[in-house]
Design a protein around this motif. Sequence first.
Motif, PDB file in Angstrom:
ATOM      1  N   GLY A 286      75.576  48.960  25.574  1.00 43.95           N
ATOM      2  CA  GLY A 286      74.636  47.875  25.329  1.00 43.95           C
ATOM      3  C   GLY A 286      74.357  47.073  26.579  1.00 43.95           C
ATOM      4  O   GLY A 286      73.222  46.640  26.811  1.00 43.95           O
ATOM      5  N   GLY A 287      75.400  46.852  27.420  1.00 45.06           N
ATOM      6  CA  GLY A 287      75.193  46.144  28.676  1.00 45.06           C
ATOM      7  C   GLY A 287      74.281  46.901  29.620  1.00 45.06           C
ATOM      8  O   GLY A 287      73.439  46.303  30.303  1.00 45.06           O
ATOM      9  N   ARG A 288      74.430  48.252  29.662  1.00 41.82           N
ATOM     10  CA  ARG A 288      73.535  49.044  30.504  1.00 41.82           C
ATOM     11  C   ARG A 288      72.103  48.974  29.987  1.00 41.82           C
ATOM     12  O   ARG A 288      71.151  48.892  30.774  1.00 41.82           O
ATOM     13  CB  ARG A 288      74.023  50.487  30.572  1.00 41.82           C
ATOM     14  N   ALA A 289      71.939  49.013  28.665  1.00 45.15           N
ATOM     15  CA  ALA A 289      70.592  48.915  28.100  1.00 45.15           C
ATOM     16  C   ALA A 289      69.976  47.554  28.394  1.00 45.15           C
ATOM     17  O   ALA A 289      68.787  47.451  28.702  1.00 45.15           O
ATOM     18  CB  ALA A 289      70.648  49.168  26.589  1.00 45.15           C
ATOM     19  N   ARG A 290      70.784  46.500  28.302  1.00 42.84           N
ATOM     20  CA  ARG A 290      70.261  45.171  28.631  1.00 42.84           C
ATOM     21  C   ARG A 290      69.917  45.077  30.114  1.00 42.84           C
ATOM     22  O   ARG A 290      68.893  44.504  30.488  1.00 42.84           O
ATOM     23  CB  ARG A 290      71.277  44.094  28.274  1.00 42.84           C
ATOM     24  N   GLY A 291      70.773  45.655  30.982  1.00 44.46           N
ATOM     25  CA  GLY A 291      70.456  45.640  32.404  1.00 44.46           C
ATOM     26  C   GLY A 291      69.159  46.370  32.699  1.00 44.46           C
ATOM     27  O   GLY A 291      68.376  45.935  33.560  1.00 44.46           O
ATOM     28  N   ARG A 292      68.902  47.452  31.986  1.00 47.71           N
ATOM     29  CA  ARG A 292      67.647  48.176  32.178  1.00 47.71           C
ATOM     30  C   ARG A 292      66.459  47.328  31.750  1.00 47.71           C
ATOM     31  O   ARG A 292      65.437  47.269  32.439  1.00 47.71           O
ATOM     32  CB  ARG A 292      67.699  49.485  31.393  1.00 47.71           C
ATOM     33  N   ALA A 293      66.617  46.640  30.614  1.00 46.30           N
ATOM     34  CA  ALA A 293      65.530  45.784  30.141  1.00 46.30           C
ATOM     35  C   ALA A 293      65.298  44.608  31.079  1.00 46.30           C
ATOM     36  O   ALA A 293      64.153  44.229  31.359  1.00 46.30           O
ATOM     37  CB  ALA A 293      65.843  45.292  28.732  1.00 46.30           C
ATOM     38  N   VAL A 294      66.371  44.017  31.579  1.00 44.44           N
ATOM     39  CA  VAL A 294      66.240  42.895  32.512  1.00 44.44           C
ATOM     40  C   VAL A 294      65.533  43.345  33.785  1.00 44.44           C
ATOM     41  O   VAL A 294      64.653  42.639  34.309  1.00 44.44           O
ATOM     42  CB  VAL A 294      67.624  42.305  32.822  1.00 44.44           C
ATOM     43  N   SER A 295      65.878  44.529  34.298  1.00 39.35           N
ATOM     44  CA  SER A 295      65.223  45.033  35.502  1.00 39.35           C
ATOM     45  C   SER A 295      63.738  45.282  35.253  1.00 39.35           C
ATOM     46  O   SER A 295      62.899  45.011  36.132  1.00 39.35           O
ATOM     47  CB  SER A 295      65.905  46.327  35.966  1.00 39.35           C
ATOM     48  N   ALA A 296      63.413  45.785  34.071  1.00 38.44           N
ATOM     49  CA  ALA A 296      62.005  46.030  33.756  1.00 38.44           C
ATOM     50  C   ALA A 296      61.217  44.728  33.670  1.00 38.44           C
ATOM     51  O   ALA A 296      60.106  44.615  34.204  1.00 38.44           O
ATOM     52  CB  ALA A 296      61.899  46.811  32.448  1.00 38.44           C
ATOM     53  N   VAL A 297      61.771  43.725  32.995  1.00 43.42           N
ATOM     54  CA  VAL A 297      61.083  42.435  32.893  1.00 43.42           C
ATOM     55  C   VAL A 297      60.958  41.783  34.265  1.00 43.42           C
ATOM     56  O   VAL A 297      59.932  41.176  34.597  1.00 43.42           O
ATOM     57  CB  VAL A 297      61.834  41.519  31.900  1.00 43.42           C
TER      58      VAL A 297
END
Length: 526
Positions: A286-297
Motif C-alpha cells: 500500500g505504501g508503494r501504491a501511495r508513493g506511485r500516486a503521490v509521484s503522479a500527482v
Amino acid sequence: MPKDSHSARRQDAKLLGLLVDIPHSEAVKRLAGDRGPEPAGQARRVVEDFHQAARAHTAATGQSVRSAKDDLLRERGLLPADAAFPILHASTYDWSEMHGLHTRCERRTADVTQSLTGVLLPPVPGQPAHRLRAVLTAPVRGREPGDVVFLDARRWQFDSNVPQADASTPRRTRCTAGRPVYTELTLPADILLPLPALRRRRLIPARTQAPVATLRANSGRHSPLYAVADAVPIPAETPRQARALQRIRTCGTCDIASDEPFRMARDGQRYCETHFDAAVERVKRGGRARGRAVSAVWARDVLGDPATLMLALLGADNDKIILHAESLAGEVVFDHVLCLADVPDKTDVLLGQVRLDLLPPWVNDTAIQTVFGRRLLTAVTEGADSAFVSLLNAARDSRQRHFSVRSEWRDQVWRRYEIWQGKRRPEPARFELRRAFFEPQYLDAPVGRRRGPQVEYDAATVLASMRAMLAEMAADDLTQAEIAHAERYLADEPRPGASPFDRRSDRAKLPASLMQVFGDKDVPSA
C-alpha cells in the motif's frame, strides 16, 4: 475403620499436606470446611483423586493400598517427608537474602536425593521466615514449570549460580536496594515481570506485595520485578474498557484472542505472530501504491506550473561545464559552455575582489537571470552547481546572499521516478543518504572513483529523459480518492532525513486511510 473416623481424617489431612504442599494445620482446616465451601471441595477432590489412583495402582500391581500410595508419593517426589532430611542451616539465618534468587536446591538422605530449580519467593504472611516458596523453572517429578513449591529452607542446599553466567550478566548482582539483578537474557520468563508487563496481563501487585528482584535493561535503566504468582487480577473494567482491551488482544486476520496485546502494524490493526509479517507486507504494498500516486500527482503539478524551469549542469572533458536550460515545452532558454578556468575563486567572491571584465560576457544575460525565483528541475554532476553559483555570485556582487541551483527536495525528478517505479521507499528513513546528483550512478562519484562505462550524456538528452519521466508519471491512471489522498500527503510530506516528531498533526490521518485507499493495489518492488 470407617472413612469418617478421626484416624482417617488425620491421614487425609497428612496426605493433602503432601499433595498440595501446605502445613498440616491448614490441611485440616480445608478438609473441615473452615476456609469456605470452595476450598473444602477442592481439597476433597484432590484427596479422592489420589485414592482412586492408588486403587488403580493396586489393581495393576497386586500391592496393598498403603504400598501403592507410598509408591505414588515417591514417584511424585513427595516422600520422604521434610522431617526425614537433616537441618543444615540455623533458624536465625537472614533468609531475606534468598528472596528473588534463581537457584538450584538440593537435599539428601542416605537413600534419597531431591533437587529442583526455581525462583525463591518470600514466605506466605504468618509463616516462619525459613518457610520459603520456589516457583519452578524446570520440571521435576510430579511438578511442572510454574508450580509453586513450599520449602523448609533449613533443610536445603542452594546454588545461586543457576542463572547462566555469560558475558551479558552484569558484574553487579545486587541493586542498591539489595535485590538480585537480572538482564533480559537471564530473566526467568513468566515468573518475574516488571509492572508494565503485569498490567498487560491484567495483573497488579497485591496490597502487601513487594518487588523481589530488579531488571536491568540494555540502556542501564533498572525496573523492579514482581512475582507473577503473588499478583492479583486488576478489578473488572467498564464495558468500554473491555471492548478496547478485546480489540487490542484480537488478531485482525484470524480473530484469535490473546492474554497480551498483539503488535500493531502501520495500518492501525493488530495481528498475531502468524499474520503480522503478511500485514507488514500488505502495508508496504500500500505504501508503494501511495508513493506511485503521490509521484503522479506531483508530476501533474510540475507540468502545470509555468514557473518550472529544467536546468542541466554537466561536466565535460574535466575542464568544462555545460549549462543548458529549457522550458517544459522544450524551448531552449540558454545554452553555454563554462570553462572552469573562468570560474572565480570562492574566497575572491567573498572578499569582492573579482574583476567583472574577466567573466564570460553572457553571465549578465537576461536568460541567465531567469534561474532566480523559478521552480528548478536540475540535473547536475558533482561540482558543476557550485561553480555556476560562484559565477552568478561574482556577476551580481552578492557576497551576502546564498542560494542553490539544485532542485528542492520536493522536486527531485529522479527520486520521484524511483518511488513511482517502486525502487525507493516512499517515506525516507531519518538518516537515509539522499542522492543529490542525477543518474547514471557513476556520475555521482568523483572521476577517479567512477565505475561502469564512461558514456558522455549531452544536456539535451538528459533533459529529454527528465521530460519523459514527468510525462510517464503524469499519465498514470488514478481514482479521485487516490488523488485526494496524494494531495493531502503532498501538503504535509515528510522531508527526507527529518525527525518524525517534526511532522504536523495532519500526518496522523494518513496511515489510517492508507489501506482504505491503496489496500487493493500492488506496485511490485523493483
